[in-house]
Design a protein around this motif. Sequence first.
Motif, PDB file in Angstrom:
ATOM      1  N   GLN A  97       0.740  -1.185  -0.052  1.00 42.28           N
ATOM      2  CA  GLN A  97      -0.031  -0.057   0.075  1.00 42.28           C
ATOM      3  C   GLN A  97       0.977   1.432   0.061  1.00 42.28           C
ATOM      4  OE1 GLN A  97      -2.733   0.299   3.284  1.00 42.28           O
ATOM      5  NE2 GLN A  97      -3.867   1.751   2.420  1.00 42.28           N
ATOM      6  N   LYS A  98       1.935   1.102   0.873  1.00 48.20           N
ATOM      7  CA  LYS A  98       2.899   2.407   0.845  1.00 48.20           C
ATOM      8  C   LYS A  98       3.497   2.512  -0.445  1.00 48.20           C
ATOM      9  CE  LYS A  98       5.425   5.695   2.629  1.00 48.20           C
ATOM     10  NZ  LYS A  98       5.072   6.902   2.782  1.00 48.20           N
ATOM     11  N   LEU A  99       4.277   1.404  -0.956  1.00 53.69           N
ATOM     12  CA  LEU A  99       4.773   1.675  -2.506  1.00 53.69           C
ATOM     13  C   LEU A  99       3.754   2.186  -3.471  1.00 53.69           C
ATOM     14  CD1 LEU A  99       7.306   0.992  -4.078  1.00 53.69           C
ATOM     15  CD2 LEU A  99       6.679  -1.105  -4.294  1.00 53.69           C
ATOM     16  N   ALA A 100       2.605   1.818  -3.502  1.00 58.90           N
ATOM     17  CA  ALA A 100       1.677   2.014  -4.614  1.00 58.90           C
ATOM     18  C   ALA A 100       1.711   3.703  -4.620  1.00 58.90           C
ATOM     19  CB  ALA A 100       0.348   1.474  -4.376  1.00 58.90           C
ATOM     20  N   THR A 101       1.798   4.192  -3.392  1.00 59.94           N
ATOM     21  CA  THR A 101       1.594   5.711  -3.447  1.00 59.94           C
ATOM     22  C   THR A 101       2.627   6.543  -3.194  1.00 59.94           C
ATOM     23  OG1 THR A 101       1.055   5.670  -1.060  1.00 59.94           O
ATOM     24  CG2 THR A 101      -0.691   5.642  -2.438  1.00 59.94           C
ATOM     25  N   THR A 102       4.037   5.708  -3.646  1.00 59.15           N
ATOM     26  CA  THR A 102       5.256   6.535  -3.504  1.00 59.15           C
ATOM     27  C   THR A 102       5.938   6.437  -4.683  1.00 59.15           C
ATOM     28  OG1 THR A 102       5.055   5.970  -0.930  1.00 59.15           O
ATOM     29  CG2 THR A 102       7.250   6.750  -1.741  1.00 59.15           C
ATOM     30  N   GLU A 103       5.885   7.614  -5.365  1.00 61.75           N
ATOM     31  CA  GLU A 103       6.623   7.654  -6.508  1.00 61.75           C
ATOM     32  C   GLU A 103       8.050   7.112  -6.654  1.00 61.75           C
ATOM     33  OE1 GLU A 103       5.701  11.136  -8.839  1.00 61.75           O
ATOM     34  OE2 GLU A 103       3.589  10.709  -8.670  1.00 61.75           O
ATOM     35  N   ASN A 104       8.923   7.509  -5.602  1.00 62.37           N
ATOM     36  CA  ASN A 104      10.319   6.990  -6.009  1.00 62.37           C
ATOM     37  C   ASN A 104      10.654   5.867  -4.859  1.00 62.37           C
ATOM     38  OD1 ASN A 104       9.983   8.477  -3.385  1.00 62.37           O
ATOM     39  ND2 ASN A 104      12.058   9.185  -3.376  1.00 62.37           N
ATOM     40  N   GLY A 105       9.671   5.052  -4.463  1.00 64.51           N
ATOM     41  CA  GLY A 105       9.589   3.876  -3.610  1.00 64.51           C
ATOM     42  C   GLY A 105      10.475   2.828  -4.057  1.00 64.51           C
ATOM     43  N   ILE A 106      10.904   1.998  -3.264  1.00 65.16           N
ATOM     44  CA  ILE A 106      11.470   0.706  -3.561  1.00 65.16           C
ATOM     45  C   ILE A 106      11.084  -0.262  -2.462  1.00 65.16           C
ATOM     46  CG2 ILE A 106      13.663   1.078  -2.824  1.00 65.16           C
ATOM     47  CD1 ILE A 106      14.711  -0.881  -4.966  1.00 65.16           C
ATOM     48  N   ALA A 107      10.834  -1.312  -2.632  1.00 68.54           N
ATOM     49  CA  ALA A 107      10.190  -2.297  -1.477  1.00 68.54           C
ATOM     50  C   ALA A 107      10.349  -4.025  -2.076  1.00 68.54           C
ATOM     51  CB  ALA A 107       8.847  -1.927  -1.132  1.00 68.54           C
ATOM     52  N   TYR A 108      10.342  -4.621  -0.967  1.00 63.50           N
ATOM     53  CA  TYR A 108      10.361  -6.245  -1.292  1.00 63.50           C
ATOM     54  C   TYR A 108       9.000  -6.711  -0.600  1.00 63.50           C
ATOM     55  CZ  TYR A 108      12.549  -6.200   3.465  1.00 63.50           C
ATOM     56  OH  TYR A 108      12.805  -6.040   4.716  1.00 63.50           O
ATOM     57  N   ILE A 109       8.291  -7.481  -1.395  1.00 70.19           N
ATOM     58  CA  ILE A 109       7.195  -8.337  -0.909  1.00 70.19           C
ATOM     59  C   ILE A 109       6.961  -9.558  -1.594  1.00 70.19           C
ATOM     60  CG2 ILE A 109       5.932  -6.022  -0.709  1.00 70.19           C
ATOM     61  CD1 ILE A 109       4.366  -6.777  -3.388  1.00 70.19           C
ATOM     62  N   SER A 110       6.272 -10.350  -0.725  1.00 67.68           N
ATOM     63  CA  SER A 110       5.883 -11.748  -1.194  1.00 67.68           C
ATOM     64  C   SER A 110       5.325 -11.573  -2.923  1.00 67.68           C
ATOM     65  CB  SER A 110       5.031 -12.476  -0.460  1.00 67.68           C
ATOM     66  OG  SER A 110       4.364 -13.477  -0.928  1.00 67.68           O
ATOM     67  N   LEU A 111       5.904 -12.714  -3.698  1.00 67.73           N
ATOM     68  CA  LEU A 111       5.122 -12.642  -5.143  1.00 67.73           C
ATOM     69  C   LEU A 111       3.735 -12.969  -4.972  1.00 67.73           C
ATOM     70  CD1 LEU A 111       5.730 -13.053  -8.139  1.00 67.73           C
ATOM     71  CD2 LEU A 111       6.097 -15.507  -7.828  1.00 67.73           C
ATOM     72  N   GLY A 112       3.210 -13.480  -4.000  1.00 68.61           N
ATOM     73  CA  GLY A 112       1.856 -13.671  -3.940  1.00 68.61           C
ATOM     74  C   GLY A 112       0.863 -12.408  -3.601  1.00 68.61           C
ATOM     75  N   TYR A 113       1.569 -11.340  -3.201  1.00 63.69           N
ATOM     76  CA  TYR A 113       1.102  -9.967  -3.018  1.00 63.69           C
ATOM     77  C   TYR A 113       1.236  -9.041  -4.329  1.00 63.69           C
ATOM     78  CZ  TYR A 113       0.045 -10.351   2.105  1.00 63.69           C
ATOM     79  OH  TYR A 113      -0.420 -11.092   3.125  1.00 63.69           O
ATOM     80  N   VAL A 114       1.865  -9.444  -5.395  1.00 64.28           N
ATOM     81  CA  VAL A 114       2.160  -8.601  -6.361  1.00 64.28           C
ATOM     82  C   VAL A 114       1.054  -8.331  -7.421  1.00 64.28           C
ATOM     83  CG1 VAL A 114       3.410  -8.238  -8.588  1.00 64.28           C
ATOM     84  CG2 VAL A 114       4.755  -9.092  -6.428  1.00 64.28           C
TER      85      VAL A 114
END
Length: 263
Positions: A179-196
């Motif tokens: 949710q944070k990455l979706a609204t952060t234009e210069n963001g980078i993050a790591y998440i489970s493939l199941g959430y992509v």
Amino acid sequence: MKRTSRVLMGCVALLALGAVLATGCSSGGGRITIGGSTTVQPLSEVWAEAYMAKHGDVEVAVQGGGSSAGVKGAAEGVLDIGAASREVKADELADWPDLKVVRIAADGVAICVHPGRNIDDLTLDEIQAIYMAGSNDEWTVISREEGSGTREVFEEKVMRGEKIAARAEFLPSNGAVKQKLATTENGIAYISLGYVDSSVKPLSVNGVACNEGTVLDGSYPVMRYLNYITKGEAKGIVKEFVDFALSSEGQGMVEAEGYIPLQ
């Protein structure tokens, strides 16, 4: 005993039998508590819904809390099943030698950016450097909190002994990170493939995309197995539930949720 009483008791027994036949067989009903990894949580929830539909006399309660909480909860008997998106550590097994671990699925840890970011690939060294530097004018660095299995896999396979900078945003779940990455234009993050999903953009790492094929053949460098943990061998309805998760039906749900089935 009066005949009317015998008839009444017979009707009650038939009704009870009919309820069991209508809802499926289980080991006498009861309640199963599952908790831990937020990566595993969506899988546990769909399995729980399907299992309860077949076994109306069983309640399955699912919660998050992180992989470390899942291991500890199972070890201390607070949870019937602990969920972890990492391997159980040697010191945890030393403290709780009766823990039993069952692999339930495989998963990739996807390195993601905002969909509007004009970048498609990073090397492991580049990702490591970004997380060592922390947030700045170029990147908003988003990470998981301590106790996350996803973070521990990321630290092992990407950071490789280096520390994630304190100048990062540390969030409690895969969902919160996405949710944070979706609204952060210069963001980078790591998440489970199941959430992509379409709200974030997964990158290739060292030129290799994160998908089922690359995770299973080992070419994608940030993968892990998802695990259920019990205190001693699972028995009764707990064993039935784990067996259901590993069945062809249960593993079909793994794929439908975006994770990678073992079969």
